[in-house]
Design an enzyme around this catalytic site. Sequence first.
Site, PDB file in Angstrom:
ATOM      1  N   GLY A  10      94.031  54.423  63.396  1.00 30.88           N
ATOM      2  CA  GLY A  10      93.826  55.190  62.164  1.00 30.88           C
ATOM      3  C   GLY A  10      92.459  55.867  62.195  1.00 30.88           C
ATOM      4  CB  ALA A  11      91.174  58.764  63.969  1.00 31.24           C
ATOM      5  NE  ARG A 134      91.477  61.934  56.698  1.00 27.66           N
ATOM      6  CZ  ARG A 134      92.783  61.942  56.923  1.00 27.66           C
ATOM      7  NH1 ARG A 134      93.245  62.302  58.085  1.00 27.66           N
ATOM      8  NH2 ARG A 134      93.626  61.579  55.997  1.00 27.66           N
ATOM      9  CE  LYS A 185      87.152  47.713  45.954  1.00 27.65           C
ATOM     10  NZ  LYS A 185      87.954  48.322  47.002  1.00 27.65           N
ATOM     11  CB  SER A 253      90.295  55.311  45.664  1.00 23.51           C
ATOM     12  OG  SER A 253      90.790  54.132  45.078  1.00 23.51           O
ATOM     13  CD  GLU A 265      95.591  52.037  50.011  1.00 19.76           C
ATOM     14  OE1 GLU A 265      95.736  51.706  51.196  1.00 19.76           O
ATOM     15  OE2 GLU A 265      94.510  51.945  49.420  1.00 19.76           O
TER      16      GLU A 265
END
Length: 306
Positions: A10-11, A134, A185, A253, A265
């Site tokens: 996973g880049a 990113r 979290k 996020s 997610e």
Amino acid sequence: MLAPTWHVLGAGSLGTLWACRLARSGVPVRLILRDEARLRAYLAGPGLTLVEQGVSHTYAIAAETFDSQTPVARLLVACKAYDAEHAVARLAPRLSANAELVLLQNGLGSQDAVAAMLPQARCIFASSTEGAFRPRDWHAVFAGHGFTWLGDPARPQPPLWLHQLDQAGIPHQWTPDILTRLWRKLALNCAINPLTVLYDCRNGELQQHACEVATLCAELAELLEHCGQPEAAVDLACEVQRVIAATAANFSSMHQDVSHGRRSEIGYLLGYACAAAQRHNRSLPHLRQLQARLVAHLQGKGLPSV
Ligand code: NAD
Ligand code: KPL
């Protein structure tokens, strides 16, 4: 003797952040890219670029696809929670007998799925407050300094390579209570992120919905206690208020994912919490209603709701 290679699966944002810091400290790193097309695209450029405080550095990190034959002894899994199990399954035939995996996924559920699939490997769970994004392919911006807790619910002793993280300047601590960290979290994210999506607001605007946030915190604290995580429940509402104030100007996020039309997610955050409540026969009506509202909202936007 040459240090074992870190393979990074996973880049994306966190994968690039970790790969660049490890590589520049002298540790051998190899990226595992999805397919030949991604590998060709990567090899056509100079490598991975990390931007820190406005300064860019590019690192010519080696890369390969899943089809490469080299064994994988140390694997950093840096894809999203919903991709982790499938991605690791593709790599399973290459994992060496005593392979160690570091799972960077947020939320809960994906780590157990990976660990159950690989009973012979060591799966180290991570919970990170570092922030990266990113702006384009093969670039990551280090946006928020933070800390990463690492732990293995199956084995309390730390691995032998933690000094490599020190050398790479990755702030971290080994903890026997990684599940408590991950649950805490998860609870923070469940109290904040869905509401920021539903109200389409920055974290700070939740100060105007303090009652709703407090009600959710009470249900989340009850859930944590019933899931054997009483420590993760301590002063949850206070910490949620503190985080809302400290990150008032930020979009969560989940808000960023949804506003960019990306899959969230949710299944590993609110979805996991609601499924746990059902397993424990807890009726947590506000949490359930929040999930129903968020699912309807995501479906209305044509986004996955699991
Ligand atoms: P990201 O989307 O930026 O990166 C994920 C990368 O994984 C992408 O490049 C994607 O192409 C790649 N990928 C997915 N499936 C793959 C496959 N089968 N083979 C090869 N590559 C594959 O995500 P991210 O922001 O780096 O987040 C990763 C995890 O870390 C998430 O669970 C996230 O919640 C968590 N996290 C992120 C941050 C952050 O600031 N970015 C902070 C804390 C935790
Ligand atoms: O972790 C977060 C996120 O946006 O995912 C915070 C800032 C704590 C909000 O839940």
